[in-house]
Scaffold this motif. Structure first.
Motif, PDB file in Angstrom:
ATOM      1  N   LEU A 111      31.069   0.953  36.844  1.00 21.32           N
ATOM      2  CA  LEU A 111      29.842   0.877  35.875  1.00 21.32           C
ATOM      3  C   LEU A 111      28.418   0.949  36.557  1.00 21.32           C
ATOM      4  O   LEU A 111      27.773   1.708  36.105  1.00 21.32           O
ATOM      5  N   GLU A 112      28.401   0.750  37.753  1.00 20.99           N
ATOM      6  CA  GLU A 112      26.990   1.044  38.624  1.00 20.99           C
ATOM      7  C   GLU A 112      26.954   2.781  38.595  1.00 20.99           C
ATOM      8  O   GLU A 112      25.908   3.246  38.396  1.00 20.99           O
ATOM      9  N   ALA A 113      28.129   3.275  38.945  1.00 17.39           N
ATOM     10  CA  ALA A 113      28.074   4.725  39.046  1.00 17.39           C
ATOM     11  C   ALA A 113      27.769   5.368  37.665  1.00 17.39           C
ATOM     12  O   ALA A 113      26.802   6.205  37.717  1.00 17.39           O
ATOM     13  N   ALA A 119      21.053   7.023  34.570  1.00 16.02           N
ATOM     14  CA  ALA A 119      19.499   6.737  34.866  1.00 16.02           C
ATOM     15  C   ALA A 119      18.750   7.990  35.325  1.00 16.02           C
ATOM     16  O   ALA A 119      17.679   7.982  35.408  1.00 16.02           O
ATOM     17  N   THR A 120      19.459   8.720  36.237  1.00 16.36           N
ATOM     18  CA  THR A 120      18.910   9.690  37.011  1.00 16.36           C
ATOM     19  C   THR A 120      18.620  10.982  36.016  1.00 16.36           C
ATOM     20  O   THR A 120      18.067  12.027  36.364  1.00 16.36           O
ATOM     21  N   CYS A 131      15.580  11.579  24.775  1.00 18.64           N
ATOM     22  CA  CYS A 131      15.642  10.927  26.003  1.00 18.64           C
ATOM     23  C   CYS A 131      17.284  11.146  26.482  1.00 18.64           C
ATOM     24  O   CYS A 131      18.290  10.840  25.483  1.00 18.64           O
ATOM     25  N   ALA A 132      17.336  11.454  27.753  1.00 17.03           N
ATOM     26  CA  ALA A 132      18.915  11.791  28.060  1.00 17.03           C
ATOM     27  C   ALA A 132      19.511  10.422  28.381  1.00 17.03           C
ATOM     28  O   ALA A 132      20.765  10.451  28.150  1.00 17.03           O
ATOM     29  N   ILE A 133      18.979   9.409  28.402  1.00 15.98           N
ATOM     30  CA  ILE A 133      19.681   8.125  28.419  1.00 15.98           C
ATOM     31  C   ILE A 133      20.271   7.763  27.103  1.00 15.98           C
ATOM     32  O   ILE A 133      21.347   7.401  27.197  1.00 15.98           O
TER      33      ILE A 133
END
Length: 148
Positions: A111-113, A119-120, A131-133
């Motif tokens: 999940l973090e990855a 986020a990047t 927005c890419a997110i």
């Protein structure tokens, strides 16, 4: 003058909660589900706890802090109450819980990855529609951690 034993024997639920760091509602819940034996009652029907309750509640709290489920704690308490029993069941419970924690850690790392990846892709400053997110969250097929 009352002795320490007498004072402990008549400890009300609020004092037990304060002494152990366990909320009153949680203590009542542990009584209700049978982890904590019912205390003696005063003439006014108030709960009165003793040292054995403090010790048992400390055991339960420590087990809960480690993430053990109520049923696992029930089994561990049964073993604690029967010290002559073999500890094979306690070992099996601890190993199963450890494995479950390791599995959760692996899922959290995945999940973090994924969160790092999305986020990047965006540094902010654009309209939400660009927005890419937001786009990444809408694209479930790219999600690598398997939680949909």
């Amino acid at each position: 003058m009352p002795t320490a034993t007498t004072v402990e024997r008549v400890m009300p639920i609020g004092a037990l909660a304060e002494r152990t760091g366990v909320k009153v509602e949680t203590i009542r819940y542990y009584e209700q589900v049978g982890l904590l034996p019912p205390p003696e009652r005063s003439e006014g029907n108030q709960r009165r706890y003793g040292r054995a309750h403090v010790e048992r509640l400390a055991f339960i709290k420590h087990a809960r802090d480690l993430g053990f489920a109520v049923e696992a704690i029930r089994a561990l308490l049964r073993l604690s109450d029967n010290p002559a029993m073999a500890c094979d069941e306690a070992h099996a419970i601890a190993v199963a819980h450890r494995d479950e924690v390791r599995h959760k850690i692996a899922r959290l790392r995945s999940l973090e990855a994924e969160l790092e990846r999305i986020a990047t892709t965006c540094s902010g400053g654009v309209a939400a529609c660009d927005c890419a997110i937001i786009e990444a969250l809408a694209d479930h097929g790219r999600c690598s951690h398997g939680a949909h």
